[in-house]
Write an enzyme that holds these catalytic residues in place. Structure first.
Site, PDB file in Angstrom:
ATOM      1  N   ASP A 250      -8.233  -8.103  -5.119  1.00  0.00           N
ATOM      2  CA  ASP A 250      -7.941  -6.905  -5.908  1.00  0.00           C
ATOM      3  C   ASP A 250      -7.876  -7.300  -7.373  1.00  0.00           C
ATOM      4  O   ASP A 250      -7.176  -8.256  -7.748  1.00  0.00           O
ATOM      5  CB  ASP A 250      -6.615  -6.286  -5.472  1.00  0.00           C
ATOM      6  CG  ASP A 250      -6.336  -4.994  -6.230  1.00  0.00           C
ATOM      7  OD1 ASP A 250      -6.838  -3.946  -5.796  1.00  0.00           O
ATOM      8  OD2 ASP A 250      -5.627  -5.060  -7.259  1.00  0.00           O
TER       9      ASP A 250
ATOM     10  N   ASN B 196      -9.501   0.907 -17.363  1.00  0.00           N
ATOM     11  CA  ASN B 196     -10.195   2.196 -17.348  1.00  0.00           C
ATOM     12  C   ASN B 196      -9.567   3.183 -18.325  1.00  0.00           C
ATOM     13  O   ASN B 196     -10.266   3.916 -19.045  1.00  0.00           O
ATOM     14  CB  ASN B 196     -10.173   2.791 -15.939  1.00  0.00           C
ATOM     15  CG  ASN B 196     -11.279   2.236 -15.053  1.00  0.00           C
ATOM     16  OD1 ASN B 196     -12.337   1.846 -15.541  1.00  0.00           O
ATOM     17  ND2 ASN B 196     -11.026   2.190 -13.758  1.00  0.00           N
TER      18      ASN B 196
ATOM     19  N   HIS C 286     -14.324   4.197 -18.371  1.00  0.00           N
ATOM     20  CA  HIS C 286     -14.845   3.777 -17.072  1.00  0.00           C
ATOM     21  C   HIS C 286     -16.063   2.872 -17.217  1.00  0.00           C
ATOM     22  O   HIS C 286     -16.357   2.089 -16.309  1.00  0.00           O
ATOM     23  CB  HIS C 286     -15.188   5.005 -16.226  1.00  0.00           C
ATOM     24  CG  HIS C 286     -13.976   5.732 -15.737  1.00  0.00           C
ATOM     25  ND1 HIS C 286     -13.227   5.310 -14.662  1.00  0.00           N
ATOM     26  CD2 HIS C 286     -13.367   6.864 -16.202  1.00  0.00           C
ATOM     27  CE1 HIS C 286     -12.216   6.139 -14.462  1.00  0.00           C
ATOM     28  NE2 HIS C 286     -12.280   7.096 -15.380  1.00  0.00           N
TER      29      HIS C 286
ATOM     30  N   ASP D  23     -16.560  -0.364 -15.017  1.00  0.00           N
ATOM     31  CA  ASP D  23     -17.760  -0.613 -14.214  1.00  0.00           C
ATOM     32  C   ASP D  23     -18.373  -1.966 -14.552  1.00  0.00           C
ATOM     33  O   ASP D  23     -18.806  -2.711 -13.656  1.00  0.00           O
ATOM     34  CB  ASP D  23     -18.784   0.494 -14.445  1.00  0.00           C
ATOM     35  CG  ASP D  23     -18.354   1.825 -13.832  1.00  0.00           C
ATOM     36  OD1 ASP D  23     -17.386   1.825 -13.035  1.00  0.00           O
ATOM     37  OD2 ASP D  23     -18.968   2.858 -14.159  1.00  0.00           O
TER      38      ASP D  23
ATOM     39  N   GLU E  69     -11.383  -1.110  -6.728  1.00  0.00           N
ATOM     40  CA  GLU E  69     -11.462  -2.460  -7.281  1.00  0.00           C
ATOM     41  C   GLU E  69     -11.033  -3.490  -6.240  1.00  0.00           C
ATOM     42  O   GLU E  69     -10.621  -4.603  -6.580  1.00  0.00           O
ATOM     43  CB  GLU E  69     -10.587  -2.592  -8.529  1.00  0.00           C
ATOM     44  CG  GLU E  69      -9.099  -2.434  -8.312  1.00  0.00           C
ATOM     45  CD  GLU E  69      -8.619  -0.988  -8.372  1.00  0.00           C
ATOM     46  OE1 GLU E  69      -7.397  -0.799  -8.441  1.00  0.00           O
ATOM     47  OE2 GLU E  69      -9.465  -0.065  -8.342  1.00  0.00           O
TER      48      GLU E  69
END
Length: 358
Positions: A237, A245, A250, A254, A280
């Protein structure tokens, strides 16, 4: 065929070539079997017709003798799906067919009249060869097959030269037909492969989707247990991902996930499986590794991810590691345990590996 494969990515070219040959064997196997069956029946009709209309030197049962190996090869082809086996059976059938045609015309003073069907064989067989060298070997057999009928018959030099010219034209035509068919099959293979990848992989990271990861993991675990090997699952994680974010958008998130996925792929072995489980969160199945070995690999992966630069600093992950129990433990249970270990790493301060044996 080889030129077509040059369009495939070079990093796993040999793997994709094997996939393509298996694809051809699956798609062309039924057609090859059907053509062999038709050819065997045609030869049977030719034997019966020559026995009725002519007085051959050889008895009918001797000329019908090749029907047995022809039929056996035809039946074997129906079950063959491995490319090399299918190629070998196809070449063997063509050799047997050429021998059978020569045997059926033995003692016929006008045997050169049987050369015309031999000229058609390269064109007819152009669609059954899986690879380039299969095609070359097949064309050599097709070209040499009718020669005994010519050389031992009442043929003169002019007829021999005509045969060579016509056979050359037939082989060129066969090469053209095969090239068009090969290109069509390759484009279909590439399209189907792309569609499968889109259905089974995450569009952002290129890793396996959750359902596909679970499906392949079940198969892998069954094989692992059959072979008596250990296996471990890693649950990863990304740390502090929501602030990334929220603060940078975002697109930045990404980009971080794509970089993380690329690092995981570079760290994985050929038999490892990686899937994107959530936003994630990622999971890795590592066959053949016990808990100590998998924990060491997880630590190497954690350090490798440190090299990824985020807008707010270096990227870090928390990783949970568990070993598959000796009993028939499902992949879903393994993921639950690995997720629990990952949360222990989170509570201990993040950016670390936590393993558990419970």
């Amino acid at each position: 065929m080889h030129d077509l494969l040059d369009h495939l990515p070079r990093h796993d070219d040999s793997l994709q070539q094997r996939d393509y040959r298996r694809y051809l064997a699956q798609r062309m196997g039924p057609m090859i079997h059907a053509l062999m069956l038709v050819a065997t029946l045609v030869y049977l009709v030719a034997v019966v017709a020559s026995s009725v209309l002519q007085r051959p030197m050889l008895s009918g049962w001797l000329r019908a003798l090749p029907l047995l190996p022809l039929a056996l090869v035809t039946l074997s082809t129906r079950q063959a799906r491995r490319p090399h086996l299918l190629s070998a059976l196809t070449l063997l059938f063509v050799v047997l067919l050429e021998v059978s045609i020569n045997l059926n015309t033995f003692g016929n003073p006008h045997r050169q009249t049987m050369v015309l069907p031999g000229l058609l064989l390269p064109v007819v067989s152009s669609v059954i060869w899986l690879g380039r060298w299969d095609f070359v070997a097949g064309m050599i057999v097709c070209a040499l097959g009718p020669l005994p009928m010519l050389l031992l018959g009442n043929s003169d030099d002019v007829q021999v030269v005509q045969y060579l010219i016509y056979m050359a034209v037939a082989i060129v035509l066969a090469a053209v037909l095969r090239a068009f068919m090969a290109r069509t099959l390759f484009e279909q293979f590439r399209l189907e492969r792309r569609l499968r990848e889109q259905a089974n992989t995450d569009g952002l990271t290129g890793l396996l989707l959750r359902n596909r990861f679970l499906q392949l993991s079940r198969l892998a675990l069954a094989d692992i247990r059959h072979r008596g090997l250990p296996a471990c699952v890693l649950y990863l994680d990304a740390d502090h991902f929501k602030p990334l974010n929220d603060d940078f958008g975002h697109a930045a998130g990404d980009a971080a996930l794509i970089a993380m996925a690329g690092t995981m792929r570079r760290q994985m072995r050929p038999d490892d499986l990686i899937g994107r489980i959530g936003g994630e969160e990622f999971a890795m199945l590592m066959p053949g590794l016990d808990l100590a070995q998998a924990t060491q690999r997880a630590e190497q992966l954690r350090l490798a991810i440190h090299a990824i630069q985020r807008p707010d600093g270096r990227m870090s992950v928390s990783i949970g590691v568990v070993e598959c129990r000796p009993d028939d433990e499902a992949i879903e249970t393994l993921l639950i345990r690995a997720d629990r270990a990952m949360r222990q790493a989170k509570r201990a301060g993040r950016d670390r590996v936590a393993s558990t044996v419970d």
